[in-house]
Design a protein around this motif. Structure first.
Motif, mmCIF file in Angstrom:
data_model
loop_
_atom_site.group_PDB
_atom_site.id
_atom_site.type_symbol
_atom_site.label_atom_id
_atom_site.label_comp_id
_atom_site.label_asym_id
_atom_site.label_seq_id
_atom_site.Cartn_x
_atom_site.Cartn_y
_atom_site.Cartn_z
ATOM 1 N N ASP A 104 0.827 -1.203 0.000
ATOM 2 C CA ASP A 104 0.000 0.000 0.000
ATOM 3 C C ASP A 104 0.864 1.257 0.000
ATOM 4 O O ASP A 104 0.521 2.262 -0.637
ATOM 5 C CB ASP A 104 -0.922 0.003 1.221
ATOM 6 C CG ASP A 104 -1.835 -1.205 1.258
ATOM 7 O OD1 ASP A 104 -2.599 -1.380 0.302
ATOM 8 O OD2 ASP A 104 -1.770 -1.972 2.226
ATOM 9 N N SER A 148 -0.018 3.444 -9.830
ATOM 10 C CA SER A 148 -0.374 2.142 -10.387
ATOM 11 C C SER A 148 0.864 1.295 -10.670
ATOM 12 O O SER A 148 0.823 0.064 -10.581
ATOM 13 C CB SER A 148 -1.189 2.313 -11.666
ATOM 14 O OG SER A 148 -0.453 3.041 -12.636
ATOM 15 N N LYS A 159 2.109 1.735 -3.462
ATOM 16 C CA LYS A 159 1.076 2.307 -4.320
ATOM 17 C C LYS A 159 0.931 3.804 -4.073
ATOM 18 O O LYS A 159 0.712 4.586 -5.008
ATOM 19 C CB LYS A 159 -0.249 1.590 -4.069
ATOM 20 C CG LYS A 159 -1.384 2.088 -4.957
ATOM 21 C CD LYS A 159 -2.678 1.334 -4.679
ATOM 22 C CE LYS A 159 -3.806 1.858 -5.567
ATOM 23 N NZ LYS A 159 -5.079 1.147 -5.300
ATOM 24 N N GLN A 219 1.664 -0.415 -7.538
ATOM 25 C CA GLN A 219 0.674 -1.454 -7.279
ATOM 26 C C GLN A 219 0.938 -2.702 -8.108
ATOM 27 O O GLN A 219 0.981 -3.824 -7.585
ATOM 28 C CB GLN A 219 -0.718 -0.908 -7.573
ATOM 29 C CG GLN A 219 -1.826 -1.922 -7.425
ATOM 30 C CD GLN A 219 -3.170 -1.371 -7.849
ATOM 31 O OE1 GLN A 219 -3.271 -0.241 -8.308
ATOM 32 N NE2 GLN A 219 -4.219 -2.177 -7.700
ATOM 33 N N GLN A 275 -7.095 -9.116 -8.090
ATOM 34 C CA GLN A 275 -6.614 -7.931 -8.798
ATOM 35 C C GLN A 275 -7.256 -7.813 -10.178
ATOM 36 O O GLN A 275 -7.587 -6.712 -10.629
ATOM 37 C CB GLN A 275 -5.079 -8.003 -8.935
ATOM 38 C CG GLN A 275 -4.420 -6.714 -9.401
ATOM 39 C CD GLN A 275 -4.490 -5.630 -8.336
ATOM 40 O OE1 GLN A 275 -4.359 -5.898 -7.158
ATOM 41 N NE2 GLN A 275 -4.733 -4.400 -8.753
#
Length: 535
Positions: free
Chosen positions: A160, A168, A163, A171, A443
């Motif tokens: 997290d 992105s 991210k 992530q 995801q």
């Protein structure tokens, strides 16, 4: 690591991931039912003061929080309890043990081989240096949430944070490297389970039929026999052996034909493990986490007993190599650093483990003690196996990537170790498969179990990779170092250093020494990865 992104202490209304679509999409982001329930809960919460809990939504209308599993790729995977009130209930001693238990695993089997590849002296030094370096990077991971202002990060994990800083890209790259670590670990597990199942079956067959068998490989004589399986060729041996006792030789030959380490046994595991991989919840297997601790403790006991019987056989050759010993410093040392990157890897779940610590002010101390104990365990097993390996008559080059392969299949203590490890891996493997499924399918599809077809296709791909490696490339040390250097590049070296430098820069506190040191750490991780493919 997989966990719910919502605070468990405040229990907010939960919207199922299947009902959420892209933030910028024009279509409705949640279903009508979810939206209605959300508005109803917010309406009742405003009818009374915040201190009055009379109209708080009862637990039965709120979905239960997701199960939290922590894992180290080659260590343990288990479920942890959620924190209440923002802190956990574990003492420092329990926290230290949990970190040690999570990190310790099958990578310990390859540490003696890594020391052999690096040279004894350089191997010991590298274990110490890699332990310190990975500990510092892990410390930077623990502190990374504190660099984010004005946002509640109490339930964040390191992906997290990535991210937040990298968007992105952070992530998706976190997902990629996390999957590399998981799939790499599952491949190693399949190779080792095939190995342990083969040797266990061979021991039981010979014992039941009262057959005395000797392997066609060089080895020592006596009750504490040590063998050199790779002496005949550069590849791990199959089940070549000779039966000396009288009996049904045809039955023995038929057994060897159908019970082959690389050609048949890896396929037999599919029958047992593929069905359990498709279960929706692996919580049953999480109950067997104690097997990991028992396995490591027994391995330490085995190493101690074997060394006591074999004695110490070590000779220092600083630059030259002779028939029985290796130089103290070898150019192949990056192979050990690749293994150690995964052996000391806990960066993906360390925040959750420490969040369950009752005394948060002791987190850094407890993490340092846990790393010290892990490094001490690796050093003990690696040094004792290397030093006690009987040279002469065997060369230190005979130390296998799985040091249990240096003991014959009829060795009682090794048989017990293989049994422990086999059952431990067969309980951890479904947990790793579940984590891979949750991370990847949620995801892409917003649901960890979109359908049996999706789950079966993913599991077939993972199992197929394990079977292929067990069949054609059963070298666990090499698999560990490749996957360790790859996922470690992101989670151990690059992201913690980059996040720290960015946070200092935003605060106007970045100095040249800090910049140089952390760029050097990133370069070390990159060099570690490149070296795996050059040596």
């Amino acid at each position: 690591l997989f966990f719910s992104p919502f605070s468990f202490s405040f229990r907010p209304f939960h919207v199922e991931p299947t009902n959420i679509v892209g933030v910028n999409d024009d279509m409705q982001r949640v279903t009508d039912e979810a939206s209605a329930m959300n508005k109803r809960i917010h309406y009742y919460s405003r009818l009374t003061s915040p201190a009055d809990r009379a109209l708080i939504a009862p637990d039965h209308v709120l979905p239960a929080p997701d199960e939290i599993y922590v894992y180290s790729p080659l260590g343990s995977a288990f479920k942890v309890d959620t924190c209440t009130g923002g802190y956990g209930k574990n003492s420092s001693l329990v926290t230290i043990f949990m970190i040690w238990n999570t990190m310790m695993g099958t990578s310990i089997l390859s540490i003696p081989w890594g020391i052999k590849q690096a040279g004894f002296t350089s191997g010991v030094i590298l274990i110490l240096l890699m332990g310190i370096l990975t500990l510092y990077c892990c410390y930077r991971v623990v502190k990374s949430r504190q660099t984010i202002p004005l946002i509640d990060t109490s339930n964040w994990e390191f992906p997290d944070v990535c991210k937040y800083y990298f968007g992105s890209f952070g992530q998706w790259s976190s997902l990629l490297f996390s999957m590399i670590s998981l799939v790499g670990a599952m491949v190693v597990y399949w190779v080792l389970m095939s190995n342990f199942l083969f040797n266990t079956g061979k021991f039981i067959y010979n014992f039941v039929h009262d057959i005395n068998v000797t392997d066609i490989v060089p080895g020592t004589n006596g009750s504490n026999k040590v063998i050199c399986p790779s002496a005949a060729s550069g590849h791990p041996p199959q089940n070549r052996s000779v039966m000396f006792s009288s009996g049904n030789s045809t039955g023995f030959e038929l057994f060897e034909e159908w019970w082959n380490k690389s050609q048949t046994v890896p396929f037999y595991l599919i029958v047992v493990l593929l069905p359990v991989l498709n279960l929706k919840s692996p919580s049953f297997f999480a109950k067997f986490n104690v097997l990991g601790t028992v396995s490591v403790v027994y391995l330490v006991f085995l190493v101690t007993v074997k060394a006591a019987h074999l004695g110490i056989h070590i000779e220092f050759n600083w630059l030259t190599e002779n028939e029985f010993f290796v130089p103290e410093f070898r150019i192949l040392f990056p192979q050990l650093t690749g293994v150690l990157t995964l052996a000391f890897f806990i960066h993906n779940c360390v925040i959750t483990l420490l969040q369950n610590n009752r005394n948060q002010e002791n987190n850094v101390r407890d993490l340092s003690i846990a790393y010290f104990l892990v490094g001490l365990t690796y050093l003990y097993v690696g040094v004792i196996i290397f030093a006690s390996f009987p040279s002469p008559p065997l060369s230190k080059e005979c130390i296998e990537q799985n040091f249990l392969d240096n003991f014959p299949s009829d060795d009682i203590m090794s048989f017990v170790a293989r049994i422990f490890l086999l059952f431990q891996m067969m309980t951890v493997y479904p947990l790793l498969g579940y984590l891979a499924r949750v991370q990847l399918l949620r995801q892409f599809f917003g649901n960890a179990y979109p359908s049996l077809f999706h789950v079966l296709a993913l599991n077939l791909a993972i199992v197929g990779a394990g079977v292929a490696m067990a069949r054609f490339y059963p070298n666990i040390g090499s698999i560990i170092r490749y996957s360790g250097a790859t996922c470690g590049l992101a989670f151990v070296f690059v992201y913690p250093s980059l996040i720290y430098m960015i946070s200092l820069h935003r605060a106007g506190q970045l100095t040249w020494p800090a910049l140089i040191i952390h760029i050097f750490i990133i370069l070390l991780g990159l060099a570690n990865l490149i070296a795996q493919f050059l040596l």
